[in-house]
Design an enzyme around this catalytic site. Structure first.
Site, PDB file in Angstrom:
ATOM      1  N   ARG A  49       2.910   9.958  18.016  1.00  0.00           N
ATOM      2  CA  ARG A  49       3.181  10.463  16.670  1.00  0.00           C
ATOM      3  C   ARG A  49       4.657  10.768  16.432  1.00  0.00           C
ATOM      4  O   ARG A  49       5.141  10.632  15.304  1.00  0.00           O
ATOM      5  CB  ARG A  49       2.342  11.716  16.409  1.00  0.00           C
ATOM      6  CG  ARG A  49       0.843  11.421  16.355  1.00  0.00           C
ATOM      7  CD  ARG A  49       0.048  12.616  15.894  1.00  0.00           C
ATOM      8  NE  ARG A  49      -1.382  12.315  15.848  1.00  0.00           N
ATOM      9  CZ  ARG A  49      -2.303  13.162  15.405  1.00  0.00           C
ATOM     10  NH1 ARG A  49      -1.935  14.363  14.966  1.00  0.00           N
ATOM     11  NH2 ARG A  49      -3.577  12.833  15.399  1.00  0.00           N
ATOM     12  N   ASP A 160      -2.510  24.430   2.879  1.00  0.00           N
ATOM     13  CA  ASP A 160      -2.335  23.654   4.106  1.00  0.00           C
ATOM     14  C   ASP A 160      -0.888  23.798   4.549  1.00  0.00           C
ATOM     15  O   ASP A 160       0.001  24.036   3.724  1.00  0.00           O
ATOM     16  CB  ASP A 160      -2.683  22.179   3.878  1.00  0.00           C
ATOM     17  CG  ASP A 160      -2.984  21.451   5.183  1.00  0.00           C
ATOM     18  OD1 ASP A 160      -4.170  21.410   5.567  1.00  0.00           O
ATOM     19  OD2 ASP A 160      -2.041  20.957   5.836  1.00  0.00           O
TER      20      ASP A 160
END
Length: 295
Positions: A49, A160
């Site tokens: 990632r 979030d």
């Protein structure tokens, strides 16, 4: 513990060197800034990632990357934000764990309707909302029973840590496969074909009007006023260590109204001080111990 390769790299045949020391620095920052606990067994995932970030930034090693993120403070407007976004797991779908939405519709929405019609503020919190499917599923559940919900003081707060997910939720555009999980009558009423897109669907203004998206770090400050009739905090605390989990549940209990409900993920359990303050009201569903059943 993962065994380093001969060149000290945790990942075999990798483009960039990531040593145990590099991984430990990344894990420490993630834990301190987000509460997420990364074990060295996740080295391949972290590498895959973040390697994209190294290429984009023109860096030659994870040592350089660690130096960059260690020089930055906070998590806003810098590479730490990008790192957190890259390492945050965003698995979601409409009406995920459907028993929660069945419970909400049957047991909580009628209570919310009564409160709303009495002129009271009704609030629901979707913590770790990802790209918006959860809060919109909550909104659809409410609208299925209370189609005039927009006429009252009823709002869903969707939060979030990842600003990319918040932007997606605000846009409210989903591919045709994703929206298939929505019951047909609700999908036809509250979604339409998105402009200039191939098969994507966009939520109606009526549906979007019930949801407010905000960036929020669950282990940081909560600039929230008032209490919630329902809190959805699902499939996020499993990434935290036990002490962080216990603290988070304890912070959430006082945020519930007396008749409120807390929904958690199927792999999670309430522990720590909050355990004595909540009682089971269904599968991974809890109410304050002093609450009477809502009707």
């Amino acid at each position: 513990m993962k065994t380093p390769t001969n060149n000290g790299n945790l990942v075999s045949d990798a483009e960039f060197i990531m040593t145990s020391r590099d991984f430990a620095k990344i894990a420490s920052i993630m834990h301190r800034d987000t509460g997420i606990a990364l074990l060295e067994s996740k080295a391949n995932l972290v590498y895959s990632r973040l390697a994209k970030r190294l290429r984009l930034l023109g860096l030659k090693s994870f040592e350089e990357y660690c130096h960059l993120i260690e020089q930055q403070s906070g998590t806003n407007g810098n590479e730490r934000d990008a790192m957190i976004a890259a390492l945050t797991t965003n698995v979601t779908r409409f009406f995920r764990e459907p028993h929660h939405f069945e419970h909400l519709t049957k047991n909580i929405v009628p209570y919310m309707v009564t409160e709303a019609k009495l002129g009271k503020a009704v609030r629901i919190w979707s913590a770790a909302c990802s790209s918006g499917q959860e809060p919109y599923s909550i909104a659809l559940s409410i609208l299925s029973v209370f189609p005039e919900a927009n006429q009252y003081d009823l709002k869903i707060l969707a939060t979030d840590i990842d600003p990319n997910m918040i932007a997606h939720g605000i846009e409210a555009v989903y591919d045709s496969e994703t929206v298939q999980a929505i019951p047909t009558h609700l999908r036809q009423r509250y979604f339409s074909t998105a402009p200039k897109s191939s098969g994507s669907m966009v939520a109606s203004a009526e549906l979007r009007g019930l949801v407010t998206f905000r960036k929020l770090n669950l282990i940081g400050d909560w600039p929230i006023h008032g209490k919630f009739h329902a809190i959805f905090c699902r499939n996020v605390v499993i990434y935290f260590d036990q002490a962080t989990q216990n603290k988070l549940w304890a912070r959430m209990v006082p945020m519930l109204t007396p008749g409120g409900v807390l929904y958690i993920g199927h792999s999670e359990r309430v522990a720590g001080p909050a355990e004595a303050l909540l009682r089971s009201d269904g599968v991974t569903t809890y109410r304050p111990v002093s609450a009477k059943a809502a009707s």
